[in-house]
Design a protein around this motif. Sequence first.
Motif, PDB file in Angstrom:
ATOM      1  N   ALA A  37       0.832  -1.204   0.000  1.00 57.07           N
ATOM      2  CA  ALA A  37       0.000   0.000   0.000  1.00 57.07           C
ATOM      3  C   ALA A  37       0.865   1.251   0.000  1.00 57.07           C
ATOM      4  CB  ALA A  37      -0.898   0.000   1.222  1.00 57.07           C
ATOM      5  N   GLU A  38       0.350   2.291  -0.633  1.00 57.12           N
ATOM      6  CA  GLU A  38       1.060   3.563  -0.627  1.00 57.12           C
ATOM      7  C   GLU A  38       1.010   4.168   0.768  1.00 57.12           C
ATOM      8  OE1 GLU A  38       0.559   6.574  -3.458  1.00 57.12           O
ATOM      9  OE2 GLU A  38       0.483   5.228  -5.167  1.00 57.12           O
ATOM     10  N   THR A  52       0.361   7.113   1.594  1.00 52.72           N
ATOM     11  CA  THR A  52      -0.794   7.992   1.750  1.00 52.72           C
ATOM     12  C   THR A  52      -2.060   7.206   2.050  1.00 52.72           C
ATOM     13  OG1 THR A  52      -0.996   8.021  -0.648  1.00 52.72           O
ATOM     14  CG2 THR A  52       0.074   9.915   0.392  1.00 52.72           C
ATOM     15  N   GLU A  53      -2.057   5.915   1.746  1.00 49.70           N
ATOM     16  CA  GLU A  53      -3.196   5.069   2.090  1.00 49.70           C
ATOM     17  C   GLU A  53      -3.083   4.586   3.530  1.00 49.70           C
ATOM     18  OE1 GLU A  53      -3.221   1.978  -0.813  1.00 49.70           O
ATOM     19  OE2 GLU A  53      -3.628   3.350  -2.460  1.00 49.70           O
ATOM     20  N   VAL A  54      -1.863   4.421   4.017  1.00 44.42           N
ATOM     21  CA  VAL A  54      -1.613   3.929   5.358  1.00 44.42           C
ATOM     22  C   VAL A  54      -1.670   5.067   6.369  1.00 44.42           C
ATOM     23  CG1 VAL A  54       0.063   2.774   6.849  1.00 44.42           C
ATOM     24  CG2 VAL A  54      -0.196   2.051   4.469  1.00 44.42           C
ATOM     25  N   LYS A  94      -2.927   8.649   7.673  1.00 41.01           N
ATOM     26  CA  LYS A  94      -4.061   9.553   7.490  1.00 41.01           C
ATOM     27  C   LYS A  94      -3.531  10.930   7.103  1.00 41.01           C
ATOM     28  CE  LYS A  94      -7.625   7.685  10.441  1.00 41.01           C
ATOM     29  NZ  LYS A  94      -8.577   7.988  11.520  1.00 41.01           N
ATOM     30  N   THR A  95      -4.042  11.455   6.012  1.00 43.64           N
ATOM     31  CA  THR A  95      -3.665  12.799   5.578  1.00 43.64           C
ATOM     32  C   THR A  95      -4.924  13.625   5.395  1.00 43.64           C
ATOM     33  OG1 THR A  95      -3.626  12.074   3.271  1.00 43.64           O
ATOM     34  CG2 THR A  95      -1.526  12.107   4.425  1.00 43.64           C
ATOM     35  N   LYS A 104      -3.162  16.304   1.260  1.00 47.74           N
ATOM     36  CA  LYS A 104      -3.247  15.463   0.059  1.00 47.74           C
ATOM     37  C   LYS A 104      -3.230  16.331  -1.204  1.00 47.74           C
ATOM     38  CE  LYS A 104      -4.921  11.025  -0.913  1.00 47.74           C
ATOM     39  NZ  LYS A 104      -5.437   9.880  -0.218  1.00 47.74           N
ATOM     40  N   SER A 108       4.380   8.774  -8.065  1.00 49.72           N
ATOM     41  CA  SER A 108       3.357   8.485  -7.053  1.00 49.72           C
ATOM     42  C   SER A 108       3.481   9.458  -5.888  1.00 49.72           C
ATOM     43  CB  SER A 108       3.520   7.053  -6.541  1.00 49.72           C
ATOM     44  OG  SER A 108       4.732   6.951  -5.816  1.00 49.72           O
ATOM     45  N   ASP A 162       3.892   8.430  -2.907  1.00 49.78           N
ATOM     46  CA  ASP A 162       5.001   7.876  -2.118  1.00 49.78           C
ATOM     47  C   ASP A 162       6.319   8.526  -2.534  1.00 49.78           C
ATOM     48  OD1 ASP A 162       3.331   6.196  -0.789  1.00 49.78           O
ATOM     49  OD2 ASP A 162       4.283   4.342  -1.459  1.00 49.78           O
TER      50      ASP A 162
END
Length: 79
Positions: A2-3, A5-7, A9-10, A15, A29, A31
């Motif tokens: 997983a990226e 930004t998915e793991v 919280k932003t 974002k 990406s 990341d």
Amino acid sequence: MAELTEVIKTSKPVKTDLEDIKEKYEHSSLDSVIRNTLEKNKRLELENKILKQDLQKCKKENREMKVELKGLKVVKQED
């Protein structure tokens, strides 16, 4: 995998900023944006540390030169 930004919280503004950086610097990406930003920050921290050390050396040399100069002035006045 997983990226980040998915793991992590932003918030929406964060974002959005990441997306803007991704587009501006043509990252593949989010990341990549995060990794690149972290690397830049680390490099800046190290440069700042080195500059602070250099500044301390310069301050020390300056104090030493002032002491020598005062000594020379005292010797000159005695003559």
